[in-house]
Design a protein around this motif. Sequence first.
Motif, PDB file in Angstrom:
ATOM      1  N   ARG A 115     -48.795 -10.459 -19.130  1.00 52.26           N
ATOM      2  CA  ARG A 115     -49.002  -9.147 -18.514  1.00 52.26           C
ATOM      3  C   ARG A 115     -47.696  -8.353 -18.431  1.00 52.26           C
ATOM      4  NH1 ARG A 115     -52.342 -12.184 -14.694  1.00 52.26           N
ATOM      5  NH2 ARG A 115     -54.550 -11.755 -15.074  1.00 52.26           N
ATOM      6  N   GLN A 119     -46.934  -4.752 -20.107  1.00 52.05           N
ATOM      7  CA  GLN A 119     -46.523  -3.610 -19.285  1.00 52.05           C
ATOM      8  C   GLN A 119     -45.249  -2.980 -19.830  1.00 52.05           C
ATOM      9  OE1 GLN A 119     -46.247  -5.486 -15.464  1.00 52.05           O
ATOM     10  NE2 GLN A 119     -48.464  -5.716 -15.251  1.00 52.05           N
ATOM     11  N   CYS A 142     -52.979  -3.785 -16.092  1.00 53.48           N
ATOM     12  CA  CYS A 142     -52.487  -2.623 -15.359  1.00 53.48           C
ATOM     13  C   CYS A 142     -52.221  -2.972 -13.893  1.00 53.48           C
ATOM     14  CB  CYS A 142     -53.495  -1.479 -15.441  1.00 53.48           C
ATOM     15  SG  CYS A 142     -52.917   0.070 -14.687  1.00 53.48           S
ATOM     16  N   LEU A 146     -47.310   0.425 -13.211  1.00 55.31           N
ATOM     17  CA  LEU A 146     -47.621   0.980 -14.522  1.00 55.31           C
ATOM     18  C   LEU A 146     -48.459   2.258 -14.398  1.00 55.31           C
ATOM     19  CD1 LEU A 146     -47.455   0.752 -17.563  1.00 55.31           C
ATOM     20  CD2 LEU A 146     -49.464  -0.746 -17.517  1.00 55.31           C
TER      21      LEU A 146
END
Length: 340
Positions: A115, A119, A142, A146
């Motif tokens: 993740r 990002q 998300c 972000l």
Amino acid sequence: MLPPIKLCASKSDGQKAKNHKSVPKEKMKSPILLCASKLDRQKARNHKPVPKVKESTRNWLDLPSDLAVNILHRVGVIDILENAQKVCTTWHKICKEPAMWRVVHMDTALGSLTRSQLQKICKNVVDRNQRQLADISLLGFCNNVLLKYIAERSSHLRRLEISRCYGNLNQTWTKALKKFSSLEELSLHKTEISAEAIETLGRHCPLLKILKVNLDPPQFLNKTRENLSIAIGKNLHELRHLELIGNGMTNIGLEAILDGCRHLEALDLHICFYVSLKSTGLWKRCLRQIKYVKFPENCLDGCPYKVENDNASKDGQYPNLCRTCALTATEPSLYLRRHQ
């Protein structure tokens, strides 16, 4: 008895046969020369075969820039950044253009990146488009940081899709939505949004026509939530398409939507177990007012995010429900059309 007759030539004849020179046979003329005229035969003799021309090889670097952009878009964000832009200087230049990043789709399921890595890449993409971002899908990674980063740099965003949000976005929604004045579609899956954020949508996103807030089936049958549906009816009067899969509203929330969203053309009520349509006659109003309707008992076939709830039938919480989509399979149709 007479002696046998010799069947052989005389000595002089044999000598003549040895000295005889064979006359060469005339070469067979081709059928074409035999039947053609004298002029045509002369042309045929003087004809020289045309040498074969080698086919020219195609140089992919000579493709028009718009066609190259179309091809690269099909590759995907990760492959563009890690591979395609390193192929040659031409492609590297194309990948640097802001128009290349107007539409972005990123999904954790399409690779092995974490993740945090996704990002970081997403922020890089947002910087490249130089405020020209129009459509972005963030599936599975998300978070608040972000979302805030995108909102501060994407004032022309028209479509936002977030699925399987990492963390709670409620503390960021209100500030972010104020900067999305051009937003036309907001699509959320397994991502919460508050009634306050819906009010912000109504005030600052006048072009919004499509709203999707799709959740898993409610875990407890005594847990109802009317605030979201009521906020939609009060603030989003210009909606054309509304999806509330798995929402915990009752008939009160549905009536608020029907009263406030008069321009609604499509309504999805999949797995809204608290809505009772048959006993109240609300289903007739839905069909009369809305062109396309999906009722709670319809199967989820064709839905891009099919709900998986394997424990629903095991625990006895939702009897007679389909194991794959947690819905009854008695009604196969996706849409019930008005006057059909």
